[in-house]
Design an enzyme around this catalytic site. Structure first.
Site, PDB file in Angstrom:
ATOM      1  N   ASP A  77      -5.021  -5.225   2.849  1.00 40.75           N
ATOM      2  CA  ASP A  77      -5.563  -4.803   1.573  1.00 40.75           C
ATOM      3  C   ASP A  77      -5.061  -5.786   0.519  1.00 40.75           C
ATOM      4  O   ASP A  77      -4.079  -6.494   0.739  1.00 40.75           O
ATOM      5  CB  ASP A  77      -5.085  -3.374   1.277  1.00 40.75           C
ATOM      6  CG  ASP A  77      -5.500  -2.887  -0.092  1.00 40.75           C
ATOM      7  OD1 ASP A  77      -6.676  -3.039  -0.439  1.00 40.75           O
ATOM      8  OD2 ASP A  77      -4.631  -2.362  -0.824  1.00 40.75           O
ATOM      9  N   ASP A  79      -5.012  -5.241  -3.496  1.00 43.49           N
ATOM     10  CA  ASP A  79      -4.315  -4.715  -4.665  1.00 43.49           C
ATOM     11  C   ASP A  79      -3.105  -3.870  -4.273  1.00 43.49           C
ATOM     12  O   ASP A  79      -3.210  -2.919  -3.500  1.00 43.49           O
ATOM     13  CB  ASP A  79      -5.268  -3.865  -5.503  1.00 43.49           C
ATOM     14  CG  ASP A  79      -6.450  -4.671  -6.022  1.00 43.49           C
ATOM     15  OD1 ASP A  79      -6.408  -5.909  -5.919  1.00 43.49           O
ATOM     16  OD2 ASP A  79      -7.420  -4.055  -6.510  1.00 43.49           O
TER      17      ASP A  79
END
Length: 271
Positions: free
Chosen positions: A15, A17
């Site tokens: 991922d 963020d």
């Protein structure tokens, strides 16, 4: 490390963020978009507040949905090329100071072990592809915004969020020959539980409360990333040669990374 099935290789899915970088990648560009004439001052202040709330408390499903709806409505009519240009010109000023040193180390370790590294992010491909190129990853799975005549319509062709991330990962694994049972995934949010459950080696990174409980319940390792570092200096990119190389890479990110084109060919529009 479990060996992948014959003829297959492992991959590492990250991922973006709060896993690779310390903030929301999309909201981080609010000021450059303002200076580029794309945002009003009120929109900048609103996105700054959203970024602050995201940073201190994370964002649950409802908050992320509201944020997505706000952002997609806001960009309707924007010129795609202008957005890409703003991101390219400000990428290193905005994103470099936010990159977690621990994430960079993990990416390099996986690559040294022969694994492909894939960023899987709900942010738009216009932001994620250049970040992926800057980090030297192999593929990107990102949200794809609808375009007509070079402008955004305000609609979403593919939303790389929640279960859609896992679906895209499985499709990419089938395309590239990845064995997901021996692959790795890293995320901070409970909304990425499907992404983590899709691989044999899930890791919770700076997890929100719900993901921490899920990780504890399933004996998933929990990692803490807290050292943002200047990527330029860490990778030796603060030299004239390094700066020129990175600028060229960022400008050509859409061609260097294949995931967006790959997904257009395989997936029907989804929201």
């Amino acid at each position: 490390m479990t060996a992948p099935a014959a003829g297959l290789q492992s991959a590492a899915f990250f991922d973006l963020d709060k896993t690779i970088i310390a903030r929301s990648s999309t909201l981080a560009f609010s000021k450059p978009f303002f200076h580029g004439g794309l945002l009003t001052r009120r929109a900048v202040l609103r996105s700054a507040y959203a970024n602050f709330m995201f940073a201190i408390s994370g964002a649950d499903h409802d908050q992320l949905e509201k944020m997505r709806a706000y952002l997609t409505q806001m960009i309707a009519g924007w010129e795609v090329q202008t957005v890409r240009q703003v991101v390219s010109e400000t990428l290193h000023t905005i994103i470099e100071p936010l990159v977690f040193d621990e994430a960079v180390q993990l990416i390099r370790q996986h690559q040294a072990a022969g694994l492909d590294v894939v960023i899987v992010s709900a942010s738009g491909s216009e932001v994620v592809e250049p970040v992926g190129a800057m980090l030297g990853v192999d593929h990107v799975i990102a949200t794809r915004l609808a375009e007509i005549d070079g402008r955004y319509t305000g609609e979403v062709d593919f939303y790389a969020y929640g279960p859609h991330k896992a679906t895209a990962m499985r499709a990419l694994a089938a395309e590239r020959g990845y064995d997901l049972s021996t692959s790795y995934a890293y995320s901070d949010s409970e909304t990425d539980a499907p992404m983590l459950e899709a691989v044999g080696h899930p890791f919770a990174v700076n997890p929100d409360k719900t993901l921490r409980a899920l990780a504890t319940e399933n004996d998933w390792p929990i990692l803490t990333f807290n050292r943002p570092v200047s990527l330029r200096s860490r990778l030796g990119l603060d030299t004239p040669v390094g700066i020129a190389a990175v600028a060229a890479t960022a400008a050509g990110a859409a061609g260097a990374l294949t995931a967006a084109v790959w997904w257009r060919r395989r997936a029907a529009p989804s929201s």
